[in-house]
Design a protein around this motif. Structure first.
Motif, PDB file in Angstrom:
ATOM      1  N   SER A 176       0.844  -1.195   0.000  1.00 15.78           N
ATOM      2  CA  SER A 176       0.000   0.000   0.000  1.00 15.78           C
ATOM      3  C   SER A 176       0.874   1.237   0.000  1.00 15.78           C
ATOM      4  CB  SER A 176      -0.913   0.028   1.238  1.00 15.78           C
ATOM      5  OG  SER A 176      -1.728  -1.117   1.296  1.00 15.78           O
ATOM      6  N   LEU A 177       0.419   2.277  -0.677  1.00 15.52           N
ATOM      7  CA  LEU A 177       1.116   3.554  -0.606  1.00 15.52           C
ATOM      8  C   LEU A 177       0.227   4.667  -1.136  1.00 15.52           C
ATOM      9  CD1 LEU A 177       3.796   4.145  -3.381  1.00 15.52           C
ATOM     10  CD2 LEU A 177       1.771   2.724  -3.688  1.00 15.52           C
ATOM     11  N   ASP A 178       0.495   5.877  -0.659  1.00 13.25           N
ATOM     12  CA  ASP A 178      -0.080   7.078  -1.244  1.00 13.25           C
ATOM     13  C   ASP A 178       0.766   7.419  -2.473  1.00 13.25           C
ATOM     14  OD1 ASP A 178      -1.948   7.201   0.749  1.00 13.25           O
ATOM     15  OD2 ASP A 178      -0.959   8.797   1.873  1.00 13.25           O
ATOM     16  N   VAL A 179       0.130   7.538  -3.621  1.00 14.84           N
ATOM     17  CA  VAL A 179       0.854   7.704  -4.875  1.00 14.84           C
ATOM     18  C   VAL A 179       1.185   9.178  -5.087  1.00 14.84           C
ATOM     19  CG1 VAL A 179       0.829   7.323  -7.356  1.00 14.84           C
ATOM     20  CG2 VAL A 179      -0.285   5.677  -5.831  1.00 14.84           C
ATOM     21  N   THR A 180       2.458   9.484  -5.016  1.00 17.99           N
ATOM     22  CA  THR A 180       2.997  10.800  -5.342  1.00 17.99           C
ATOM     23  C   THR A 180       4.143  10.581  -6.326  1.00 17.99           C
ATOM     24  OG1 THR A 180       4.675  10.765  -3.597  1.00 17.99           O
ATOM     25  CG2 THR A 180       2.479  11.615  -2.999  1.00 17.99           C
ATOM     26  N   PRO A 181       4.569  11.619  -7.044  1.00 16.12           N
ATOM     27  CA  PRO A 181       5.713  11.426  -7.939  1.00 16.12           C
ATOM     28  C   PRO A 181       6.943  10.877  -7.219  1.00 16.12           C
ATOM     29  CG  PRO A 181       4.611  13.470  -8.486  1.00 16.12           C
ATOM     30  CD  PRO A 181       3.953  12.953  -7.229  1.00 16.12           C
ATOM     31  N   GLN A 182       7.177  11.335  -5.997  1.00 16.25           N
ATOM     32  CA  GLN A 182       8.344  10.856  -5.260  1.00 16.25           C
ATOM     33  C   GLN A 182       8.205   9.383  -4.907  1.00 16.25           C
ATOM     34  OE1 GLN A 182       6.474  13.547  -4.462  1.00 16.25           O
ATOM     35  NE2 GLN A 182       7.868  15.197  -5.117  1.00 16.25           N
ATOM     36  N   ALA A 183       7.030   8.976  -4.430  1.00 17.71           N
ATOM     37  CA  ALA A 183       6.811   7.578  -4.060  1.00 17.71           C
ATOM     38  C   ALA A 183       6.812   6.688  -5.291  1.00 17.71           C
ATOM     39  CB  ALA A 183       5.496   7.436  -3.302  1.00 17.71           C
ATOM     40  N   PHE A 184       6.210   7.158  -6.394  1.00 16.65           N
ATOM     41  CA  PHE A 184       6.186   6.362  -7.616  1.00 16.65           C
ATOM     42  C   PHE A 184       7.603   6.111  -8.114  1.00 16.65           C
ATOM     43  CE2 PHE A 184       5.939   5.799 -12.209  1.00 16.65           C
ATOM     44  CZ  PHE A 184       5.010   4.781 -12.293  1.00 16.65           C
ATOM     45  N   ARG A 185       8.424   7.149  -8.131  1.00 15.38           N
ATOM     46  CA  ARG A 185       9.801   7.010  -8.605  1.00 15.38           C
ATOM     47  C   ARG A 185      10.593   6.049  -7.716  1.00 15.38           C
ATOM     48  NH1 ARG A 185      13.080  10.417 -11.510  1.00 15.38           N
ATOM     49  NH2 ARG A 185      11.637  12.174 -11.310  1.00 15.38           N
ATOM     50  N   LYS A 186      10.454   6.182  -6.416  1.00 17.44           N
ATOM     51  CA  LYS A 186      11.285   5.418  -5.481  1.00 17.44           C
ATOM     52  C   LYS A 186      10.789   3.992  -5.278  1.00 17.44           C
ATOM     53  CE  LYS A 186      12.826   5.574  -0.622  1.00 17.44           C
ATOM     54  NZ  LYS A 186      12.035   4.424  -0.102  1.00 17.44           N
ATOM     55  N   ASP A 187       9.485   3.805  -5.184  1.00 16.10           N
ATOM     56  CA  ASP A 187       8.951   2.536  -4.691  1.00 16.10           C
ATOM     57  C   ASP A 187       8.232   1.681  -5.728  1.00 16.10           C
ATOM     58  OD1 ASP A 187       9.786   3.140  -2.054  1.00 16.10           O
ATOM     59  OD2 ASP A 187       8.020   4.405  -1.781  1.00 16.10           O
ATOM     60  N   ILE A 188       7.870   2.248  -6.876  1.00 15.66           N
ATOM     61  CA  ILE A 188       7.009   1.516  -7.809  1.00 15.66           C
ATOM     62  C   ILE A 188       7.592   1.394  -9.221  1.00 15.66           C
ATOM     63  CG2 ILE A 188       4.742   1.505  -8.941  1.00 15.66           C
ATOM     64  CD1 ILE A 188       4.697   0.771  -5.967  1.00 15.66           C
ATOM     65  N   CYS A 189       8.155   2.460  -9.759  1.00 15.00           N
ATOM     66  CA  CYS A 189       8.406   2.502 -11.204  1.00 15.00           C
ATOM     67  C   CYS A 189       9.388   1.438 -11.678  1.00 15.00           C
ATOM     68  CB  CYS A 189       8.848   3.904 -11.637  1.00 15.00           C
ATOM     69  SG  CYS A 189      10.595   4.279 -11.386  1.00 15.00           S
ATOM     70  N   ARG A 190      10.262   0.915 -10.815  1.00 14.35           N
ATOM     71  CA  ARG A 190      11.266  -0.063 -11.245  1.00 14.35           C
ATOM     72  C   ARG A 190      10.758  -1.509 -11.168  1.00 14.35           C
ATOM     73  NH1 ARG A 190      15.281  -0.683  -8.131  1.00 14.35           N
ATOM     74  NH2 ARG A 190      16.780  -1.352  -9.739  1.00 14.35           N
ATOM     75  N   ALA A 191       9.559  -1.727 -10.670  1.00 13.24           N
ATOM     76  CA  ALA A 191       9.023  -3.089 -10.539  1.00 13.24           C
ATOM     77  C   ALA A 191       8.642  -3.628 -11.921  1.00 13.24           C
ATOM     78  CB  ALA A 191       7.824  -3.089  -9.603  1.00 13.24           C
ATOM     79  N   ARG A 192       9.146  -4.826 -12.236  1.00 12.99           N
ATOM     80  CA  ARG A 192       8.987  -5.388 -13.580  1.00 12.99           C
ATOM     81  C   ARG A 192       7.822  -6.369 -13.676  1.00 12.99           C
ATOM     82  NH1 ARG A 192      14.791  -7.900 -13.427  1.00 12.99           N
ATOM     83  NH2 ARG A 192      14.043  -8.027 -11.260  1.00 12.99           N
ATOM     84  N   THR A 193       7.340  -6.532 -14.896  1.00  9.22           N
ATOM     85  CA  THR A 193       6.328  -7.543 -15.177  1.00  9.22           C
ATOM     86  C   THR A 193       6.919  -8.921 -14.905  1.00  9.22           C
ATOM     87  OG1 THR A 193       4.682  -8.236 -16.792  1.00  9.22           O
ATOM     88  CG2 THR A 193       6.903  -7.840 -17.623  1.00  9.22           C
ATOM     89  N   PHE A 194       6.063  -9.906 -14.668  1.00  8.60           N
ATOM     90  CA  PHE A 194       6.572 -11.214 -14.256  1.00  8.60           C
ATOM     91  C   PHE A 194       5.703 -12.336 -14.797  1.00  8.60           C
ATOM     92  CE2 PHE A 194       3.669  -9.727 -10.983  1.00  8.60           C
ATOM     93  CZ  PHE A 194       2.893 -10.843 -10.700  1.00  8.60           C
ATOM     94  N   GLY A 195       6.259 -13.532 -14.778  1.00  8.83           N
ATOM     95  CA  GLY A 195       5.511 -14.700 -15.229  1.00  8.83           C
ATOM     96  C   GLY A 195       6.163 -15.978 -14.749  1.00  8.83           C
TER      97      GLY A 195
END
Length: 315
Positions: A176-195
């Motif tokens: 869970s997170l509050d979505v801000t540009p700072q949080a998106f850059r640090k915590d989310i944007c590098r997460a890759r698709t998976f299978g």
């Protein structure tokens, strides 16, 4: 709120790669756009004239393994969710997204390359006030073991996701997170698709994952991560699901003021919840950010929202 006015890109910027499902090459170009344009996709490289479509719920024509945008003449662009997530996550309100192939390039499987492109282009404010969709009441959707809801939330946009996979390398995860540009850059944007490796043959036979590789996907079998470099986050799987949800909900057309929660969800559920919200005109309204107030020779940024721009009872 970082911006009280709408934003766009300062300059055009491009990224090139291959589609994860089609395997076909594509170049994606982000262009500045005028206020109130929203995000518009333009499919180039077709015989005849280019085709364009606004990123809205009604533009979604498929959600099986990716979010596919199209119109009555067929699909325009597949796997739009990562670029949508990057634009919404970084606070870009207006942009024209040109794609010269049937699918947006997967890049490294995350939104990080698109964030880097946005950084390269730069973000500028426009004169028009930023507008939001404010969620007024909870809207829920259930489908089998999957469930999703969006509810009022006073502090911006929040994402709360849970996943549960039979594969022991993924298992149950929550984030869970509050979505801000700072949080998106640090915590989310590098997460890759998976299978899962066990699903590869099935995906290939169905016409998917033809461009998938260890360079753009996290691949697991029953007892290990097959990528030599391992994971970027210990819970990268659920973080990527958050990334997808941000992208899918960007199809609202405006930033959301609300909290989105899903359990065992994916593109189909994300879209279903968004459509259910949009269909209930008592569940949301559009509001504008207050303009900064000038006093005694300086500008003071004032938080909060002004009166509704329009909504169920305001035309």
């Amino acid at each position: 709120m970082k911006f009280s006015r709408q934003t766009t890109l300062r300059l055009p910027v491009s990224a090139a790669g291959f589609g994860v499902h089609s395997g076909q090459p594509a170049t994606l170009t982000l262009n500045p756009a005028d206020a109130n344009s929203g995000i518009v996709f333009v499919r180039t490289g077709l015989d005849g004239s280019d085709r364009e479509i606004s990123a809205r719920p009604e533009a979604v024509i498929a959600t099986d393994f990716a979010t596919v945008l199209g119109d009555r003449n067929g699909p325009l662009v597949s796997t739009a969710e990562h670029i949508l997530a990057a634009l919404r996550g970084m606070g870009v309100d207006n942009a024209i997204v040109e794609v010269d192939g049937p699918e947006a390039p997967i890049m490294d499987g995350s939104a990080a390359p698109f964030v880097a492109a946005i950084d390269q282009a730069g973000i500028v404010e426009l004169s028009a006030p930023r507008r939001y969709i404010e969620v007024l009441k909870t809207v829920q959707v259930t489908s089998g073991k999957s469930s999703g809801e969006i509810r009022p939330y006073a502090n911006g946009f929040r994402a709360e996701l849970e996943i549960a996979f039979d594969n022991p390398m993924i298992g149950r995860q929550a984030y869970s997170l509050d979505v801000t540009p700072q949080a998106f850059r640090k915590d989310i944007c590098r997460a890759r698709t998976f299978g899962c490796m066990a699903d590869v043959a099935k995906l290939w036979s169905a016409g998917y994952a033809r461009g998938a590789s260890f360079e753009n996907s996290v691949v697991v079998d029953e007892d290990r991560i097959l990528n030599p470099e391992g994971l970027r986050y210990a819970d990268e799987f659920v973080r990527h699901k958050v990334l997808d949800a941000i992208g899918d909900l960007a199809l609202a057309g405006l930033p959301l003021l609300g909290a989105y929660r899903s359990v065992r969800g994916g593109h189909k559920l994300n879209h279903a919840v968004l459509c259910a919200l949009m269909a209930d005109r008592t569940a949301w309204r559009i509001v504008e950010a207050e303009r900064p107030r000038r006093a005694r020779g300086h500008v003071e940024a004032v938080g909060g929202l002004a009166a509704p721009a329009y909504g169920p009872d305001v035309s």
